[in-house]
Design a protein around this motif. Structure first.
Motif, PDB file in Angstrom:
ATOM      1  N   ASP A  73      21.810  -8.199   3.428  1.00 35.64           N
ATOM      2  CA  ASP A  73      21.807  -7.102   4.419  1.00 35.64           C
ATOM      3  C   ASP A  73      21.019  -5.915   3.863  1.00 35.64           C
ATOM      4  N   GLY A  74      20.599  -6.054   2.640  1.00 41.64           N
ATOM      5  CA  GLY A  74      19.868  -4.971   1.996  1.00 41.64           C
ATOM      6  C   GLY A  74      19.779  -5.255   0.508  1.00 41.64           C
ATOM      7  N   PHE A  75      19.489  -4.214  -0.269  1.00 44.47           N
ATOM      8  CA  PHE A  75      19.217  -4.432  -1.692  1.00 44.47           C
ATOM      9  C   PHE A  75      19.948  -3.452  -2.587  1.00 44.47           C
ATOM     10  N   MET A  76      20.257  -3.961  -3.759  1.00 46.08           N
ATOM     11  CA  MET A  76      20.739  -3.118  -4.836  1.00 46.08           C
ATOM     12  C   MET A  76      19.561  -3.067  -5.802  1.00 46.08           C
ATOM     13  N   LEU A  77      18.815  -1.976  -5.756  1.00 43.48           N
ATOM     14  CA  LEU A  77      17.568  -1.914  -6.522  1.00 43.48           C
ATOM     15  C   LEU A  77      17.803  -1.349  -7.917  1.00 43.48           C
ATOM     16  N   THR A  78      17.060  -1.891  -8.868  1.00 43.51           N
ATOM     17  CA  THR A  78      17.037  -1.276 -10.191  1.00 43.51           C
ATOM     18  C   THR A  78      15.592  -0.935 -10.521  1.00 43.51           C
ATOM     19  N   PHE A  79      15.439   0.222 -11.129  1.00 46.38           N
ATOM     20  CA  PHE A  79      14.109   0.700 -11.493  1.00 46.38           C
ATOM     21  C   PHE A  79      14.018   0.728 -13.010  1.00 46.38           C
ATOM     22  N   PRO A  80      12.987   0.044 -13.570  1.00 46.66           N
ATOM     23  CA  PRO A  80      12.950  -0.116 -15.017  1.00 46.66           C
ATOM     24  C   PRO A  80      12.765   1.195 -15.778  1.00 46.66           C
ATOM     25  N   VAL A  81      11.932   2.085 -15.271  1.00 50.35           N
ATOM     26  CA  VAL A  81      11.623   3.313 -16.015  1.00 50.35           C
ATOM     27  C   VAL A  81      11.746   4.502 -15.058  1.00 50.35           C
ATOM     28  N   LEU A  82      12.575   5.466 -15.435  1.00 52.13           N
ATOM     29  CA  LEU A  82      12.789   6.640 -14.573  1.00 52.13           C
ATOM     30  C   LEU A  82      12.082   7.862 -15.129  1.00 52.13           C
ATOM     31  N   PRO A  83      11.638   8.775 -14.259  1.00 48.56           N
ATOM     32  CA  PRO A  83      11.725   8.663 -12.813  1.00 48.56           C
ATOM     33  C   PRO A  83      10.545   7.932 -12.160  1.00 48.56           C
ATOM     34  N   SER A  84       9.525   7.511 -12.947  1.00 43.48           N
ATOM     35  CA  SER A  84       8.262   7.091 -12.311  1.00 43.48           C
ATOM     36  C   SER A  84       8.397   5.915 -11.343  1.00 43.48           C
ATOM     37  N   THR A  85       9.140   4.846 -11.727  1.00 42.59           N
ATOM     38  CA  THR A  85       9.162   3.669 -10.840  1.00 42.59           C
ATOM     39  C   THR A  85       9.962   3.948  -9.567  1.00 42.59           C
ATOM     40  N   LEU A  86      10.935   4.847  -9.687  1.00 47.46           N
ATOM     41  CA  LEU A  86      11.716   5.264  -8.508  1.00 47.46           C
ATOM     42  C   LEU A  86      10.848   6.118  -7.572  1.00 47.46           C
ATOM     43  N   GLU A  87      10.092   7.044  -8.164  1.00 44.84           N
ATOM     44  CA  GLU A  87       9.200   7.884  -7.340  1.00 44.84           C
ATOM     45  C   GLU A  87       8.155   7.029  -6.634  1.00 44.84           C
ATOM     46  N   ASP A  88       7.629   6.026  -7.347  1.00 45.50           N
ATOM     47  CA  ASP A  88       6.638   5.137  -6.717  1.00 45.50           C
ATOM     48  C   ASP A  88       7.242   4.453  -5.493  1.00 45.50           C
ATOM     49  N   PHE A  89       8.491   4.022  -5.617  1.00 41.22           N
ATOM     50  CA  PHE A  89       9.148   3.343  -4.489  1.00 41.22           C
ATOM     51  C   PHE A  89       9.332   4.315  -3.328  1.00 41.22           C
ATOM     52  N   ARG A  90       9.818   5.520  -3.646  1.00 40.06           N
ATOM     53  CA  ARG A  90      10.020   6.523  -2.578  1.00 40.06           C
ATOM     54  C   ARG A  90       8.707   6.839  -1.865  1.00 40.06           C
ATOM     55  N   ASP A  91       7.653   7.038  -2.647  1.00 42.38           N
ATOM     56  CA  ASP A  91       6.393   7.506  -2.061  1.00 42.38           C
ATOM     57  C   ASP A  91       5.577   6.391  -1.406  1.00 42.38           C
ATOM     58  N   ARG A  92       5.704   5.170  -1.923  1.00 49.09           N
ATOM     59  CA  ARG A  92       4.783   4.132  -1.478  1.00 49.09           C
ATOM     60  C   ARG A  92       5.431   3.010  -0.664  1.00 49.09           C
ATOM     61  N   VAL A  93       6.669   2.631  -0.998  1.00 49.72           N
ATOM     62  CA  VAL A  93       7.292   1.509  -0.275  1.00 49.72           C
ATOM     63  C   VAL A  93       8.124   2.001   0.904  1.00 49.72           C
ATOM     64  N   VAL A  94       8.891   3.073   0.707  1.00 42.92           N
ATOM     65  CA  VAL A  94       9.769   3.549   1.790  1.00 42.92           C
ATOM     66  C   VAL A  94       8.974   3.816   3.078  1.00 42.92           C
ATOM     67  N   PRO A  95       7.807   4.478   3.027  1.00 44.72           N
ATOM     68  CA  PRO A  95       7.066   4.695   4.277  1.00 44.72           C
ATOM     69  C   PRO A  95       6.653   3.391   4.965  1.00 44.72           C
ATOM     70  N   VAL A  96       6.380   2.352   4.187  1.00 39.99           N
ATOM     71  CA  VAL A  96       6.008   1.063   4.795  1.00 39.99           C
ATOM     72  C   VAL A  96       7.227   0.458   5.507  1.00 39.99           C
ATOM     73  N   LEU A  97       8.382   0.526   4.853  1.00 34.85           N
ATOM     74  CA  LEU A  97       9.611  -0.014   5.469  1.00 34.85           C
ATOM     75  C   LEU A  97       9.931   0.756   6.747  1.00 34.85           C
ATOM     76  N   GLN A  98       9.731   2.078   6.682  1.00 33.30           N
ATOM     77  CA  GLN A  98      10.007   2.915   7.868  1.00 33.30           C
ATOM     78  C   GLN A  98       9.043   2.571   9.006  1.00 33.30           C
ATOM     79  N   ALA A  99       7.764   2.409   8.663  1.00 30.69           N
ATOM     80  CA  ALA A  99       6.775   2.103   9.703  1.00 30.69           C
ATOM     81  C   ALA A  99       7.081   0.754  10.360  1.00 30.69           C
ATOM     82  N   ARG A 100       7.674  -0.156   9.597  1.00 29.47           N
ATOM     83  CA  ARG A 100       8.018  -1.473  10.161  1.00 29.47           C
ATOM     84  C   ARG A 100       9.332  -1.415  10.948  1.00 29.47           C
ATOM     85  N   GLY A 101       9.988  -0.266  10.940  1.00 29.34           N
ATOM     86  CA  GLY A 101      11.222  -0.108  11.731  1.00 29.34           C
ATOM     87  C   GLY A 101      12.439  -0.775  11.128  1.00 29.34           C
TER      88      GLY A 101
END
Ligand SMILES: Cc1cc2nc3c(=O)[nH]c(=O)nc-3n(C[C@H](O)[C@H](O)[C@H](O)COP(=O)(O)O)c2cc1C
Length: 451
Positions: A388-416
């Motif tokens: 139903d969703g994901f339990m995400l882990t980010f290997p290196v903080l904050p960079s890999t988390l910021e990359d997800f927020r900035d680059r993947v989240v908008p794609v997921l949002q655009a796909r609805g």
């Protein structure tokens, strides 16, 4: 029909979840005990519109292999999680705040009170990851030589859950009236003290705090054993999945949800969150190259301890620059089969011990990819009912988390398939979970109309 929405939680560890994370990120000495550091991470998670921020916990340091742990200090220096979440409640406003607390090393009254307080302070954003704890380091801090057997731990967890939820129902939702005319603060008819005498606990009394805003904080679990899955089908509202691929995840999803009707539960009232480690890059190759660099930072001492733990045998007598003889592999795994198999595979390929220390990822599902590739995988798992969703882990903080927020989240949002903003304000609302009724309140009888 509206598209099914992803639910996303993230497991946060200071510096990140990678074994060499503290070397891979900008040095921030003292981050594990620095509230400002965690406030920043929680802010990023809230900007990403995640359902919740999660802290794992074991009430113990390691007391052996200190040379290795000093080079990769996970578990050695951590803020107490409920205390940390309570502080984060003040610097966030929407994101859920969840943490582990063990049914083996707490009393139900303490847990009921702590999570009720967190739920009030955060205005309905608390979640409790119910674990029985699976390591002897913790047992030794609580007067035991070793953990009680698995079945006993789960029997205790069931009773623990029953007592905690009964304590949360001490007060009906509208018990506190503060009626100045009558001069009464609460309605005595809406106070229901607990009288419990069981195999493990005896509790006679009521909880000294009003019913939590969510009724009960969200119940999370992650046990993968038979006993763990039965307990989850009966009590959990979110479960962290541990599948290694999409087919295994589909089978786990079906299995868990299929067990729920027997307990009178609606399968939609349990959200399965698949575990995944994400590294986003311009391409899969670029992301993988970054990950390989972090792997190269794992000191051999640390690598050997990780292998000792997960292959369940000590290889430190071997030459680091020679392959590992196959006859050093134990017959079968006792703890984590997936970790064991990954190491076994590396040995079978003839890698030297040093190479194995650096290649072993301990990540069940690791996704390297461009934002679209990461989103493709998440969408596929969601649509195929692997989760139903994901339990995400980010290997290196904050960079890999910021990359997800900035680059993947908008794609997921655009796909609805992921929220653009929080629609609700409690963790239950984010996850689409019903608010539990107080057990002492019966549904109002239907009015009969005369004539
Ligand atoms: C994402 C995730 C987080 C976990 N966090 C904790 C934790 O904080 N503390 C803990 O003792 N176990 C934690 N676990 C382990 C499980 O909750 C559980 O104790 C373990 O899988 C053994 O249970 P089982 O024998 O039913 O499989 C976690 C597991 C997963 C997948």
């Amino acid at each position: 029909m509206a598209q099914k929405q992803l639910r996303i939680g993230t497991l946060i560890e200071a510096y990140g979840l990678h074994a060499a994370a503290w070397l891979a990120t900008d040095p921030a000495p003292g981050a594990p005990t620095d509230i400002a550091y965690f406030q920043n991470i929680a802010r990023i998670c809230e900007e990403a519109k995640f359902d919740f921020f999660f802290l794992a916990d074991t009430p113990a340091t390691r007391t052996t292999d200190l040379e290795a742990w000093s080079r990769s200090p996970m578990y050695m220096n951590q803020l107490e999680p409920i205390t940390l979440l309570t502080a984060l409640a003040g610097s966030t406003s929407k994101i859920g705040l969840a943490a582990t607390a063990s049914t083996s090393f707490y009393e139900p009254y303490n847990i009921a009170r702590l999570y009720a307080s967190l739920d009030h302070i955060s205005k309905g954003r608390a979640g409790w990851n119910v674990v029985t704890t699976a390591n002897n380091f913790a047992a030794k801090n609580f007067g035991l030589d070793r953990l009680p057997p698995h079945d006993k731990r789960y029997a205790k967890a069931h009773e623990f859950y029953d007592v905690v939820t009964a304590l949360w129902d001490t007060w009906e939702d509208d018990a506190w009236i503060y009626d100045r005319e009558e001069g009464l603060t609460f309605d005595t008819a809406k106070f229901h003290p607990v009288s419990h005498k069981g195999e493990f606990f005896t509790v006679e009394g009521g909880l000294n705090i009003a019913r939590p805003p969510q009724g009960y904080p969200v119940i999370i679990e992650a046990g993968a054993s038979e006993a763990g899955k039965t307990f989850a089908a009966q009590t959990a509202e979110a479960v962290f999945g541990v599948a290694t691929d999409v087919d295994e995840a589909i089978a786990f999803y079906k299995d868990l949800k299929g067990r729920m009707p027997a307990f009178g539960r609606d399968p939609d009232q349990l959200k399965v969150l698949a575990g995944a480690t994400i590294v986003v890059g311009d391409s899969a190759e670029e992301a993988k190259a970054r990950f390989d660099h972090w792997q190269s930072l794992i000191h051999p001492e640390v690598g050997l301890v990780r292998i000792k733990q997960d292959l369940e045998t000590d290889l430190s007598d071997l030459d680091l620059d020679q392959p590992v003889p196959m006859d050093r592999i134990p017959e079968k795994a006792n703890f984590h089969a997936a970790y064991f198999e990954e190491i076994k595979g590396l040995i079978a390929k003839g890698h030297t011990l040093r190479e194995i220390c650096q290649k072993y990822t301990r990540a069940k599902v690791t996704i390297f990819g461009s934002p679209e590739e990461v989103a493709d995988m998440m969408q596929e798992w969601l649509e195929r009912e692997a989760c139903d969703g994901f339990m995400l882990t980010f290997p290196v903080l904050p960079s890999t988390l910021e990359d997800f927020r900035d680059r993947v989240v908008p794609v997921l949002q655009a796909r609805g398939i992921f929220r653009r903003d929080y629609e609700g304000s409690t963790l239950r609302e984010h996850l689409g979970l019903a608010r539990p009724e107080n057990r002492h309140v019966t549904a109002p009888a239907l009015e009969t109309v005369d004539g």
